[in-house]
Enzyme design. Structure first.
Site, PDB file in Angstrom:
ATOM      1  N   THR A  20       7.228   0.798  10.009  1.00  0.00           N
ATOM      2  CA  THR A  20       8.047  -0.433   9.979  1.00  0.00           C
ATOM      3  C   THR A  20       7.315  -1.632  10.567  1.00  0.00           C
ATOM      4  OG1 THR A  20       9.071  -0.002  12.132  1.00  0.00           O
ATOM      5  CG2 THR A  20      10.163   0.930  10.188  1.00  0.00           C
ATOM      6  N   GLY A  21       6.055  -1.498  10.886  1.00  0.00           N
ATOM      7  CA  GLY A  21       5.268  -2.636  11.393  1.00  0.00           C
ATOM      8  C   GLY A  21       4.337  -3.106  10.292  1.00  0.00           C
TER       9      GLY A  21
ATOM     10  N   VAL B 259       0.883   0.535  17.327  1.00  0.00           N
ATOM     11  CA  VAL B 259       0.941   1.790  18.106  1.00  0.00           C
ATOM     12  C   VAL B 259      -0.443   2.433  18.173  1.00  0.00           C
ATOM     13  CG1 VAL B 259       1.908   4.131  18.119  1.00  0.00           C
ATOM     14  CG2 VAL B 259       3.316   2.234  17.399  1.00  0.00           C
ATOM     15  N   ASP B 260      -1.136   2.431  17.041  1.00  0.00           N
ATOM     16  CA  ASP B 260      -2.461   3.070  16.932  1.00  0.00           C
ATOM     17  C   ASP B 260      -3.410   2.474  17.965  1.00  0.00           C
ATOM     18  OD1 ASP B 260      -4.501   3.702  13.918  1.00  0.00           O
ATOM     19  OD2 ASP B 260      -4.315   4.762  15.824  1.00  0.00           O
TER      20      ASP B 260
ATOM     21  N   ASN C 159      -3.567   5.394  10.491  1.00  0.00           N
ATOM     22  CA  ASN C 159      -3.906   5.193   9.073  1.00  0.00           C
ATOM     23  C   ASN C 159      -4.810   6.344   8.650  1.00  0.00           C
ATOM     24  OD1 ASN C 159      -6.809   4.499   9.429  1.00  0.00           O
ATOM     25  ND2 ASN C 159      -5.931   2.784  10.558  1.00  0.00           N
TER      26      ASN C 159
END
Ligand code: APR
Length: 189
Positions: A129-130, A40-41, A31
């Site tokens: 897409t999450g 993922v982050d 972000n």
């Protein structure tokens, strides 16, 4: 699933956890704050360790928050990958707020940073897409078309792997890739 394109470059789709990849660079779906998050982050910062967050903090103090569609690069910390490319995908707002262009830019800017560093292999997650809610089918077409176009150009990047976390996302990307490559075969005549 794997596609080899005319100049020998390869695009692969696999199911798995991107933090396990041994490619030259992993791409993080970050972000704008670059201070970590979930998905993922969270996985990349957990596996890579605090050194990645420290580099991100220095980048933000130098150049401010990272706008959607842009990318920056840090070391890989404890990850097997040497680098992490942090990019910010667009939040889905219905598709009329420039989301497709911003999503394509996130992939393009990430591959540009890899090419500038002479990196030969890059792993991408399914950006936006999450938590950002981008419909996976639409995102897959943009992601694959952007990457296929860039792989066809001369650059150090010879292999791109999409690491998809669940079977549903993998199947959506597989269907999109079949569509895109069939289309290219038809237009190639
Ligand atoms: N490896 C590969 N793919 C993963 C992993 C993982 N370890 N964890 C999650 N994913 C998948 C999700 O299932 C989804 O398909 O990555 C895709 C992107 O999901 P998010 O990580 O939620 O990323 P995004 O939709 O771009 O939202 C970004 O979420 O984590 C926060 O800080 C991040 O605010 C930012 C936002």
């Amino acid at each position: 699933m794997e596609v080899v394109i005319s100049n020998g470059s390869r695009l692969l789709l696999v199911q798995g956890d991107i933090t396990e990849q041994t490619t030259g660079a992993l791409v993080n779906a970050a972000n704008s704050s670059l201070m970590g998050g979930g998905g993922v982050d969270g996985a990349i910062h957990r596996a890579g360790g605090p050194v990645i967050l420290e580099e991100c903090r220095q980048i933000v103090s130098r150049q401010g928050r990272l706008p959607a569609g842009k990318a920056v690069i840090t070391g890989g910390g404890n990850l097997k990958a040497r680098y992490v490319i942090h990019t910010v995908g667009p939040v889905w707002r219905g598709g009329q707020a420039g989301e497709p262009e911003l999503l394509a830019s996130a992939y393009r800017e990430s591959l540009h940073l890899a090419a500038v560093r002479g990196i030969e292999s890059v792993s991408f997650p399914s950006i936006s897409t999450g938590a950002y809610g981008y419909p996976t089918g639409q995102a897959a077409v943009i992601a694959l078309r952007t990457v296929l176009d860039l792989l066809a150009q001369r650059s150090s990047v010879r292999e791109v792997t999409f690491v998809l976390f669940d079977a549903r996302t993998l199947h959506i990307y597989q269907d999109a890739l079949k569509e895109l490559t069939a289309l290219e075969e038809r237009t190639a005549g």
